[in-house]
Scaffold this motif. Structure first.
Motif, short mmCIF file in Angstrom:
data_model
loop_
_atom_site.label_atom_id
_atom_site.label_comp_id
_atom_site.label_asym_id
_atom_site.label_seq_id
_atom_site.Cartn_x
_atom_site.Cartn_y
_atom_site.Cartn_z
N ILE A 38 43.67 34.73 46.98
CA ILE A 38 43.07 33.94 45.90
C ILE A 38 41.76 33.37 46.43
CG2 ILE A 38 43.38 32.01 44.30
CD1 ILE A 38 46.38 32.30 44.63
N PRO A 39 40.64 34.01 46.11
CA PRO A 39 39.36 33.54 46.67
C PRO A 39 39.02 32.11 46.28
CG PRO A 39 39.15 35.76 45.80
CD PRO A 39 40.49 35.25 45.34
N GLU A 40 39.47 31.66 45.11
CA GLU A 40 39.09 30.32 44.67
C GLU A 40 40.26 29.65 43.95
OE1 GLU A 40 35.74 28.28 41.73
OE2 GLU A 40 35.30 30.16 42.80
N ILE A 41 40.58 28.44 44.37
CA ILE A 41 41.63 27.67 43.72
C ILE A 41 41.06 26.32 43.29
CG2 ILE A 41 42.55 26.50 45.77
CD1 ILE A 41 45.38 27.16 44.58
N ASP A 42 41.59 25.80 42.20
CA ASP A 42 41.07 24.55 41.65
C ASP A 42 42.07 23.43 41.85
OD1 ASP A 42 42.82 24.42 39.01
OD2 ASP A 42 42.11 26.48 39.25
N LEU A 43 41.65 22.21 41.48
CA LEU A 43 42.47 21.02 41.67
C LEU A 43 43.81 21.14 40.95
CD1 LEU A 43 42.82 18.09 42.64
CD2 LEU A 43 41.60 17.35 40.59
N ASP A 44 43.79 21.62 39.71
CA ASP A 44 45.01 21.72 38.92
C ASP A 44 46.02 22.65 39.57
OD1 ASP A 44 46.86 21.65 36.78
OD2 ASP A 44 45.92 23.40 35.88
N LEU A 104 43.73 41.19 39.76
CA LEU A 104 44.29 40.54 38.58
C LEU A 104 43.25 39.56 38.05
CD1 LEU A 104 47.88 39.25 38.07
CD2 LEU A 104 45.99 37.74 37.55
N PHE A 105 42.83 39.77 36.80
CA PHE A 105 41.83 38.91 36.18
C PHE A 105 42.52 37.89 35.29
CE2 PHE A 105 39.41 42.96 36.71
CZ PHE A 105 38.48 42.48 37.61
N LEU A 106 42.23 36.63 35.52
CA LEU A 106 42.80 35.59 34.67
C LEU A 106 42.05 35.55 33.34
CD1 LEU A 106 43.40 32.70 37.21
CD2 LEU A 106 45.06 34.29 36.28
N ASP A 107 42.83 35.51 32.27
CA ASP A 107 42.28 35.41 30.93
C ASP A 107 42.48 34.00 30.38
OD1 ASP A 107 41.04 36.46 28.66
OD2 ASP A 107 42.96 36.79 27.67
N CYS A 162 39.30 34.38 38.82
CA CYS A 162 39.31 33.47 37.67
C CYS A 162 38.96 34.18 36.37
CB CYS A 162 38.34 32.31 37.90
SG CYS A 162 38.76 31.27 39.30
N ASP A 163 38.05 35.16 36.43
CA ASP A 163 37.66 35.89 35.23
C ASP A 163 37.17 37.27 35.64
OD1 ASP A 163 34.79 35.69 35.87
OD2 ASP A 163 35.04 33.58 35.33
N SER A 164 36.75 38.05 34.67
CA SER A 164 36.41 39.46 34.91
C SER A 164 35.08 39.64 35.62
CB SER A 164 36.38 40.22 33.58
OG SER A 164 35.43 39.65 32.70
N ARG A 165 34.35 38.56 35.90
CA ARG A 165 33.08 38.70 36.63
C ARG A 165 33.15 38.10 38.02
NH1 ARG A 165 28.10 36.57 33.39
NH2 ARG A 165 29.39 34.69 33.34
N ALA A 166 34.23 37.41 38.33
CA ALA A 166 34.31 36.69 39.60
C ALA A 166 34.42 37.62 40.81
CB ALA A 166 35.50 35.73 39.58
N HIS A 167 34.78 38.89 40.57
CA HIS A 167 34.99 39.82 41.68
C HIS A 167 33.71 40.51 42.14
CE1 HIS A 167 34.59 42.58 38.37
NE2 HIS A 167 34.59 43.60 39.19
N GLU A 168 32.61 40.34 41.40
CA GLU A 168 31.41 41.13 41.65
C GLU A 168 30.83 40.90 43.04
OE1 GLU A 168 28.92 40.10 38.41
OE2 GLU A 168 30.04 41.28 36.93
#
Length: 269
Positions: free
Chosen positions: A105-111, A60-63, A35-41
């Motif tokens: 994809i470790p995390e997916i949202d409702l949208d 791949l980091f989502l911006d 989802c962002d540049s810190r989610a992979h830590e």
């Protein structure tokens, strides 16, 4: 010296130097989408497990919903007539899965779950999942997720969806499973990728053995470089065929000579 012979000699030297240099093993490679540049830590242990088992990965980091970073390339998606890549070397979101054995994809949202389940595009995750499934690539998604984006959780100060939205989210997950998406606990995503990579390698090895056995039991030439001199030195070619390994380099003069003799070259794994 004849010009063609001189060119062949130079080409042989160049190709030989390339062959003598170490080749990078063709290892499986997976794409992680965060989802962002810190989610992979929190996934460092998984990356180590992949590396120890000979599996490569890119991140791949989502911006944002419609833009992301893959290495130094900024990837964007948009509607018809809009810019979809921010630089000339960045791939389209639909092109990204071509270079990978699978997508994680470790995390997916409702949208995004709704878009994937309905076959819609318009976001980076939805477009990459759509492309991967169409190409027959595995898509692995974390199953123990709340369905809320990380940014939404920070903004709304809540960690879960209300019951009605949670039921809707679960329905979308069921639809994604029917489309071929696989769900695993986040901590087991790397293990699933390793298992799938090994299974694919075994299948390819069996296919290679079958194709090799089906070449009329001919001897497979193990040379990495075939020159015109090598072709002339052969007494004959059984059934007017030459069987070589994939990656074998046939010089231009050797190719012309084989054509003149009516020899058909077959490549096997």
């Amino acid at each position: 010296m004849d010009v063609r012979q001189m060119i062949e000699s130079i080409t042989r030297e160049l190709l030989q130097s390339m062959i003598q240099s170490p080749r990078q093993e063709n290892k499986p490679k997976w794409l992680y989408i965060f989802c962002d540049s810190r989610a992979h830590e929190s996934f460092d242990d998984q990356f180590i497990a992949l590396q120890n088992n000979g599996v490569c990965h890119d991140i791949l980091f989502l911006d944002g919903e419609t833009s992301s970073w893959l290495g130094m390339h900024r990837i964007e998606c948009g509607g018809a007539g809009k810019i979809i890549t921010a630089d000339e070397y960045a791939p389209l979101p639909l092109e990204v899965p071509k270079e990978y054995d699978g997508v994680i994809i470790p995390e997916i949202d409702l949208d995004n779950a709704a878009r994937v389940a309905a076959g819609l595009k318009g976001t980076i995750k939805a477009e990459i999942v759509f492309s991967a499934l169409v190409l027959g690539k595995p898509v692995l998604i974390g199953e123990d997720v709340p369905g809320l984006k990380r940014s939404d959780r920070r903004c709304l100060k809540t960690l879960t969806l209300p019951p009605a939205y949670q039921k809707l989210f679960l329905r979308h997950i069921g639809a994604m499973k029917e489309l071929g998406v696989e769900f695993y606990p986040q901590k087991s995503l790397a293990e699933a990728a390793i298992r799938k990579s090994r299974a694919k390698a075994q299948t390819q090895a069996q296919t290679g053995e079958q194709s090799g056995a089906g070449a009329d039991a001919q001897t497979i030439v193990s040379a990495k470089l075939l020159t015109a001199e090598w072709v002339r030195a052969q007494a004959d070619f059984p059934d007017q065929q030459l069987v070589v390994r994939e990656g074998t380099i046939v010089s231009p003069l050797a190719t012309d000579l084989l054509k003149e003799k009516g020899i058909v070259v077959h490549y096997v794994r």
